[in-house]
Motif scaffolding. Sequence first.
Motif, PDB file in Angstrom:
ATOM      1  N   THR A   1       0.974  -1.662   0.349  1.00  9.94           N
ATOM      2  CA  THR A   1       0.309  -0.288  -0.051  1.00  9.94           C
ATOM      3  C   THR A   1       1.369   1.221  -0.633  1.00  9.94           C
ATOM      4  N   GLU A   2       0.689   2.568  -0.634  1.00 16.12           N
ATOM      5  CA  GLU A   2       1.269   3.694  -1.365  1.00 16.12           C
ATOM      6  C   GLU A   2       0.495   5.059  -0.726  1.00 16.12           C
ATOM      7  N   SER A   3       0.977   5.750  -0.504  1.00 15.90           N
ATOM      8  CA  SER A   3      -0.475   7.116  -0.297  1.00 15.90           C
ATOM      9  C   SER A   3       0.511   8.193  -0.515  1.00 15.90           C
ATOM     10  N   SER A   4       0.389   9.336  -0.944  1.00 10.81           N
ATOM     11  CA  SER A   4       0.821  10.847  -1.157  1.00 10.81           C
ATOM     12  C   SER A   4      -0.278  11.569  -1.197  1.00 10.81           C
ATOM     13  N   ARG A   5       0.049  12.739   0.142  1.00 13.44           N
ATOM     14  CA  ARG A   5      -0.530  13.792   0.313  1.00 13.44           C
ATOM     15  C   ARG A   5       0.206  15.043   0.008  1.00 13.44           C
ATOM     16  N   THR A   6      -0.720  16.101  -0.354  1.00 11.91           N
ATOM     17  CA  THR A   6       0.285  17.714  -0.599  1.00 11.91           C
ATOM     18  C   THR A   6      -1.008  18.646  -0.604  1.00 11.91           C
ATOM     19  N   TYR A   7      -0.391  19.186   0.938  1.00 15.35           N
ATOM     20  CA  TYR A   7      -0.734  20.200   2.272  1.00 15.35           C
ATOM     21  C   TYR A   7      -0.245  21.932   0.837  1.00 15.35           C
ATOM     22  N   ASP A   8      -1.446  22.499   1.086  1.00 17.49           N
ATOM     23  CA  ASP A   8      -1.241  23.808   1.476  1.00 17.49           C
ATOM     24  C   ASP A   8      -1.434  25.271   2.413  1.00 17.49           C
ATOM     25  N   VAL A   9      -0.800  25.974   2.063  1.00 16.58           N
ATOM     26  CA  VAL A   9      -0.948  26.793   3.173  1.00 16.58           C
ATOM     27  C   VAL A   9      -1.822  27.655   3.568  1.00 16.58           C
ATOM     28  N   SER A  10      -2.640  27.931   3.926  1.00 15.70           N
ATOM     29  CA  SER A  10      -3.714  29.108   4.125  1.00 15.70           C
ATOM     30  C   SER A  10      -3.118  30.514   3.970  1.00 15.70           C
ATOM     31  N   ARG A  11      -3.734  30.900   3.107  1.00 16.75           N
ATOM     32  CA  ARG A  11      -3.336  32.752   3.048  1.00 16.75           C
ATOM     33  C   ARG A  11      -4.741  33.251   2.725  1.00 16.75           C
ATOM     34  N   THR A  12      -4.463  34.598   2.791  1.00 20.31           N
ATOM     35  CA  THR A  12      -5.708  35.774   2.672  1.00 20.31           C
ATOM     36  C   THR A  12      -4.506  36.432   1.847  1.00 20.31           C
ATOM     37  N   VAL A  13      -5.216  37.503   0.045  1.00 21.34           N
ATOM     38  CA  VAL A  13      -4.912  38.380  -0.476  1.00 21.34           C
ATOM     39  C   VAL A  13      -5.421  39.956  -0.219  1.00 21.34           C
ATOM     40  N   GLU A  14      -5.157  40.796   0.355  1.00 18.96           N
ATOM     41  CA  GLU A  14      -5.934  41.612  -0.093  1.00 18.96           C
ATOM     42  C   GLU A  14      -5.428  43.034  -0.480  1.00 18.96           C
ATOM     43  N   LYS A  15      -6.173  43.488  -1.732  1.00 18.02           N
ATOM     44  CA  LYS A  15      -5.966  44.571  -2.329  1.00 18.02           C
ATOM     45  C   LYS A  15      -6.981  46.211  -1.836  1.00 18.02           C
ATOM     46  N   THR A  16      -5.545  46.747  -1.253  1.00 14.97           N
ATOM     47  CA  THR A  16      -6.622  48.203  -0.643  1.00 14.97           C
ATOM     48  C   THR A  16      -6.511  49.772  -1.843  1.00 14.97           C
ATOM     49  N   THR A  17      -7.198  50.085  -2.554  1.00 13.58           N
ATOM     50  CA  THR A  17      -6.803  51.662  -3.350  1.00 13.58           C
ATOM     51  C   THR A  17      -7.514  52.585  -2.666  1.00 13.58           C
ATOM     52  N   SER A  18      -7.186  53.502  -1.976  1.00 15.63           N
ATOM     53  CA  SER A  18      -7.652  55.017  -1.900  1.00 15.63           C
ATOM     54  C   SER A  18      -8.448  55.782  -2.270  1.00 15.63           C
ATOM     55  N   ALA A  19      -9.209  56.551  -2.522  1.00 16.04           N
ATOM     56  CA  ALA A  19      -9.890  56.823  -3.665  1.00 16.04           C
ATOM     57  C   ALA A  19      -9.621  58.594  -3.243  1.00 16.04           C
TER      58      ALA A  19
END
Length: 524
Positions: free
Chosen positions: A333-351
Amino acid sequence: MGVSLLNRARDAWDGLAPTRRLALLVILAGVVGTLALWAFLGSQVPYDTAFQGLKPQDEAAVTAKLKELQIPYELGDDGTIRVPSSMVNEAKVQVAGAGILTGGTVGYEIFNQPSFGISDFIQQVDYQRALEGEIARSIEQIDAVDSARVHLAIPQPSVFVSQQKDPSAAVIVALKPGRELTNAQAQAIVNLVTGAVAGMKPSQVVLLDTQGQLLHREGATGIDPSSATDQYNTQLAMEQNMEARLEDMLDRVVGPGHSSAQVSLDLDWSTSEATSETYNPNAQPTQVATSQDVFDTQGSGSTAGGVPGVTSNVPTYQQNPTPGPTGSGSTHTESSRTYDVSRTVEKTTSAPGAIKRISVAVAVDSSVADPTMIANLTTMVQSAVGYDAKRGDVVTVVPVALKPVAGNGASTPPASASKQWQTLELARTAAMIAGPVLAVLILGLLLLRRRGPAPARTPRVRTMPVPEVAAPAAAAVTVSPEVPVQDPHRAFLREQLGSIADKDPALVASLLQTWVKEDKGARA
């Protein structure tokens, strides 16, 4: 009867002095002239303004249409056309229905004419002219724009993409006197042109005014941070809006005229843009991106067997399993798992235009405000303007003795333009009638009354032939000692002189003056 009246009038005329005759003639001429003026003004049809502010092209088209409709008109200044008051509505409806008020531009009505026998090239040119005219008419609907001209450069379509060119446009606008085109309005005009022409980009539109100034540039927005005029207008509008809201609230609390509010804003006209990335926000568990499982089994020996079919699979039927081959086996039996790190991308533009600081000053009449009310009003004003202590906002409410401001009372609204025009027309008519009458009366009075003594000169004496009087026949005259005897010749002369004095008193007066002067000269 008629002859006697005519003779009496002739005798009365002959009995008048020359000055009185002249005065009577002047008065009669003035009365006749006044009556003629009244008749002329009464026969005139009142005119009213039907069209105003027309361009020369539109004015020529409207007058031609009015001639066709047989409607009388008068041309005024600044493109004004006046028609009889009773025909104003009809003239407006007929001209509007004809569709001739176009400002000299040609729109889609060019296709109302039959196009049989016209080449494709002429049709393309007509379409471009119509499109330019329609866009220009739409631009002229903007309040600050008086007139506009649009030039389109639409290239011929090509089957090769590399040879295909984008259309372009040049727009020139004439602004109304004292008006200015804001950046938002200029951007709206550019958007209008790009939306009306397929495939046109905003960068391909050039917008100018009649002074040759460029009104739009690529990348401009509705509010230009570098424009001092837009910054001032925006800040002023925001301050006035806050002041109006505060005044409305304070009038409901302390009464109208018992408060005054002023707002000062500090706005940030800079623009900024920031991008932030946050990994594993809020300690979220890691997420599985990919998963792979591999199972590998090898071996020899007996295996479980049975009768295939429904009978062997139904639990109520018991059957003996079929023996299978027996032996040894292995499993991998052989198992493979790939995990991603959680992230949040915010772009703010002030008028641009964000509020940096608010300063509010409120003056309340001390006669209607006590310390408790001042504290409550301060809290209310802070809530109304969005007070933020961290931002450094300041709200000050002070009780003072307010003084009434002159001019706040309700003023009488001015009369409408139509009523003013009617009043001026009535005054002009009255002046035209009263003027000649007063002039005639004054001239008549001047002629009837001689001002100052007459110059010292020998008057001309008009002589009249006196009929010879025949001597009366000798008759026996009884002389009475009580009654004096009267000379018949003297009595006859006195009777003739009296008749002459009645017919021509001026002559008798002139004779008497001459005799008096001669008597004085003889005595001297």
